[in-house]
Design a protein around this motif. Sequence first.
Motif, PDB file in Angstrom:
ATOM      1  N   SER A 194       0.831  -1.207   0.000  1.00  0.00           N
ATOM      2  CA  SER A 194       0.000   0.000   0.000  1.00  0.00           C
ATOM      3  C   SER A 194       0.866   1.258   0.000  1.00  0.00           C
ATOM      4  CB  SER A 194      -0.932  -0.007   1.226  1.00  0.00           C
ATOM      5  OG  SER A 194      -1.783  -1.137   1.203  1.00  0.00           O
ATOM      6  N   VAL A 195       1.927   1.259   0.803  1.00  0.00           N
ATOM      7  CA  VAL A 195       2.838   2.411   0.821  1.00  0.00           C
ATOM      8  C   VAL A 195       3.485   2.587  -0.548  1.00  0.00           C
ATOM      9  CG1 VAL A 195       4.979   3.303   1.810  1.00  0.00           C
ATOM     10  CG2 VAL A 195       3.261   2.254   3.300  1.00  0.00           C
ATOM     11  N   GLU A 197       2.282   1.662  -3.478  1.00  0.00           N
ATOM     12  CA  GLU A 197       1.282   2.188  -4.426  1.00  0.00           C
ATOM     13  C   GLU A 197       1.037   3.678  -4.194  1.00  0.00           C
ATOM     14  OE1 GLU A 197      -2.148  -0.308  -3.916  1.00  0.00           O
ATOM     15  OE2 GLU A 197      -1.631  -1.486  -5.705  1.00  0.00           O
ATOM     16  N   THR A 198       1.020   4.089  -2.933  1.00  0.00           N
ATOM     17  CA  THR A 198       0.808   5.510  -2.624  1.00  0.00           C
ATOM     18  C   THR A 198       1.938   6.367  -3.204  1.00  0.00           C
ATOM     19  OG1 THR A 198      -0.350   4.906  -0.574  1.00  0.00           O
ATOM     20  CG2 THR A 198       0.466   7.167  -0.768  1.00  0.00           C
ATOM     21  N   LEU A 201       1.545   6.515  -7.032  1.00  0.00           N
ATOM     22  CA  LEU A 201       0.463   7.417  -7.429  1.00  0.00           C
ATOM     23  C   LEU A 201       0.866   8.872  -7.259  1.00  0.00           C
ATOM     24  CD1 LEU A 201      -2.682   5.586  -5.967  1.00  0.00           C
ATOM     25  CD2 LEU A 201      -2.068   5.859  -8.367  1.00  0.00           C
ATOM     26  N   PHE A 202       1.592   9.195  -6.190  1.00  0.00           N
ATOM     27  CA  PHE A 202       2.041  10.567  -5.969  1.00  0.00           C
ATOM     28  C   PHE A 202       2.998  11.002  -7.072  1.00  0.00           C
ATOM     29  CE2 PHE A 202       5.082  13.563  -4.102  1.00  0.00           C
ATOM     30  CZ  PHE A 202       4.226  14.577  -3.705  1.00  0.00           C
TER      31      PHE A 202
END
Length: 228
Positions: A194-195, A197-198, A201-202
Amino acid sequence: GGKEGRRSGGASMERRRGPLALAALLGALLGAGRAAGTELTFELPDSARQCFHQELQRGIKFTLDYQVITGGHYDVDCYVEDPTGKTIYKETKKQYDSFPHRTEVEGVYTFCFSNEFSTFSHKTVYFDLQVGDEPPILPAMSSRVTALTQMESACVTIHEALNTVIDSQTHYRLREAQDRSRAEDLNGRVSYWSVGETVILFVVSVGQVMLLKSFFTEKRPGSGGAGT
């Protein structure tokens, strides 16, 4: 009248003796222990081997139960050697197993667990070594020639059921620890993903904003020359 009184008194004594006998049998049942044993949970680092030693008499029965609780693929190598150095049990990459054996030689027996095939996975291993036969539940049960009474048979049945409950509790406790380890490992992987992917995306969002901004801020060459 005196005979009837003595008879009723004897009957009441018999009724009182029944619960007392049952209490005595239940006390013997709860006090009856299992075969002497050793339970241990230990950490087994990667590329390491851990050995335990137990001195045993000849003709003694022992049972080795083990299970890998955490680490890697939950497997470990295990082998047992007798005092002469002879390997009487050997299994590779086992998650769990049980090995019963009756000793033929007196001396020190060696029980080894190896994680040498793994280069980065630590393991947590549980093992239970039961030594000797289970003692009789009731006094002189092994030497008696008469049949067990209904009360004694019920106590033996309860004792066997309690042993089954103890084994089941140990099994489910180990399964719970293993499942908890797997859940924590899965939770850690999901958190890292999840980190990641974050962050991706950023970075993509910032890149798209910069790209669109470059479209609107591009300078075009001026048209028009000197007038005549």
